[in-house]
Scaffold this motif. Structure first.
Motif, PDB file in Angstrom:
ATOM      1  N   PRO A   9       0.777  -1.233  -0.169  1.00 27.26           N
ATOM      2  CA  PRO A   9       0.014   0.028  -0.006  1.00 27.26           C
ATOM      3  C   PRO A   9       1.012   1.088  -0.061  1.00 27.26           C
ATOM      4  O   PRO A   9       0.424   2.253  -0.392  1.00 27.26           O
ATOM      5  CB  PRO A   9      -0.820  -0.284   1.188  1.00 27.26           C
ATOM      6  CG  PRO A   9      -0.092  -0.908   2.314  1.00 27.26           C
ATOM      7  CD  PRO A   9       0.660  -2.042   1.365  1.00 27.26           C
ATOM      8  N   LYS A  10       2.073   1.047   0.416  1.00 22.87           N
ATOM      9  CA  LYS A  10       2.971   2.453   0.476  1.00 22.87           C
ATOM     10  C   LYS A  10       3.661   2.768  -1.019  1.00 22.87           C
ATOM     11  O   LYS A  10       3.509   3.626  -1.493  1.00 22.87           O
ATOM     12  CB  LYS A  10       4.056   2.195   1.570  1.00 22.87           C
ATOM     13  CG  LYS A  10       3.581   2.402   2.763  1.00 22.87           C
ATOM     14  CD  LYS A  10       4.357   3.040   3.890  1.00 22.87           C
ATOM     15  CE  LYS A  10       3.800   3.215   5.126  1.00 22.87           C
ATOM     16  NZ  LYS A  10       4.218   3.925   5.792  1.00 22.87           N
ATOM     17  N   CYS A  11       4.377   1.693  -1.403  1.00 25.65           N
ATOM     18  CA  CYS A  11       4.990   1.879  -2.808  1.00 25.65           C
ATOM     19  C   CYS A  11       4.489   1.130  -4.031  1.00 25.65           C
ATOM     20  O   CYS A  11       5.020   1.077  -5.200  1.00 25.65           O
ATOM     21  CB  CYS A  11       6.519   1.423  -2.489  1.00 25.65           C
ATOM     22  SG  CYS A  11       6.716  -0.260  -2.351  1.00 25.65           S
ATOM     23  N   SER A  12       3.504   0.501  -3.757  1.00 21.79           N
ATOM     24  CA  SER A  12       2.731  -0.401  -5.017  1.00 21.79           C
ATOM     25  C   SER A  12       3.695  -1.402  -5.637  1.00 21.79           C
ATOM     26  O   SER A  12       3.341  -1.852  -6.538  1.00 21.79           O
ATOM     27  CB  SER A  12       2.243   0.464  -5.733  1.00 21.79           C
ATOM     28  OG  SER A  12       1.518   1.636  -5.441  1.00 21.79           O
ATOM     29  N   CYS A  13       4.391  -1.930  -4.878  1.00 22.28           N
ATOM     30  CA  CYS A  13       5.609  -3.011  -5.206  1.00 22.28           C
ATOM     31  C   CYS A  13       4.378  -4.168  -5.251  1.00 22.28           C
ATOM     32  O   CYS A  13       3.797  -4.614  -4.258  1.00 22.28           O
ATOM     33  CB  CYS A  13       6.694  -3.191  -4.491  1.00 22.28           C
ATOM     34  SG  CYS A  13       7.532  -4.880  -4.589  1.00 22.28           S
ATOM     35  N   GLU A  14       4.625  -5.188  -6.289  1.00 24.27           N
ATOM     36  CA  GLU A  14       3.881  -6.210  -6.296  1.00 24.27           C
ATOM     37  C   GLU A  14       4.531  -7.538  -6.148  1.00 24.27           C
ATOM     38  O   GLU A  14       4.072  -8.843  -6.035  1.00 24.27           O
ATOM     39  CB  GLU A  14       3.371  -6.652  -7.841  1.00 24.27           C
ATOM     40  CG  GLU A  14       4.417  -6.449  -8.793  1.00 24.27           C
ATOM     41  CD  GLU A  14       4.064  -6.385 -10.361  1.00 24.27           C
ATOM     42  OE1 GLU A  14       4.503  -7.292 -11.195  1.00 24.27           O
ATOM     43  OE2 GLU A  14       2.975  -5.581 -10.687  1.00 24.27           O
TER      44      GLU A  14
END
Length: 118
Positions: A9-14
């Motif tokens: 939710p912070k950096c959108s890393c998958e």
């Protein structure tokens, strides 16, 4: 075990992964409980900041520093037990999520992990 963990939710890393009951982001090291974010109580954008003992902090609260802090450029630093009034919660850098003014030091940013609600 979660089949496909949600993106950070912070950096959108998958590329998040599950560790015990938490989901962890390898890029920004953010950890969260996916069960808490799924239940959503209507305030999805609201973040919760907790002090060193787990009390929820809000803007305008008074806190007490629980551990001596070194301050760059100051010979003495901030002693444990120093009272800080009228804090402001901010999205700071490196976990510094409290903006405040401390008598004798001026404007500073503190981490919520070194204060307790007082």
């Amino acid at each position: 075990m979660i089949e496909n963990p949600p993106p950070c939710p912070k950096c959108s890393c998958e590329y998040t992964y599950e560790m015990n009951a938490l989901v962890v982001c390898p890029e920004c090291a953010h950890e969260w409980d996916p069960a808490e974010s799924d239940t959503g109580s209507g305030s999805a954008g609201e973040r919760v900041v907790k002090d060193a003992v787990g009390n929820v902090l809000q803007d305008g609260d008074s806190v007490v520093v629980v551990k001596a802090l070194k301050v760059k450029g100051s010979p003495s630093g901030i002693k444990a037990g120093t009272k800080v009034r009228g804090i402001r919660l901010v999205d700071g850098v490196d976990g510094h999520d409290i903006d405040c003014k401390i008598d004798g030091f001026g404007a500073m940013q503190l981490k919520s992990s070194v204060v307790k609600k007082g």
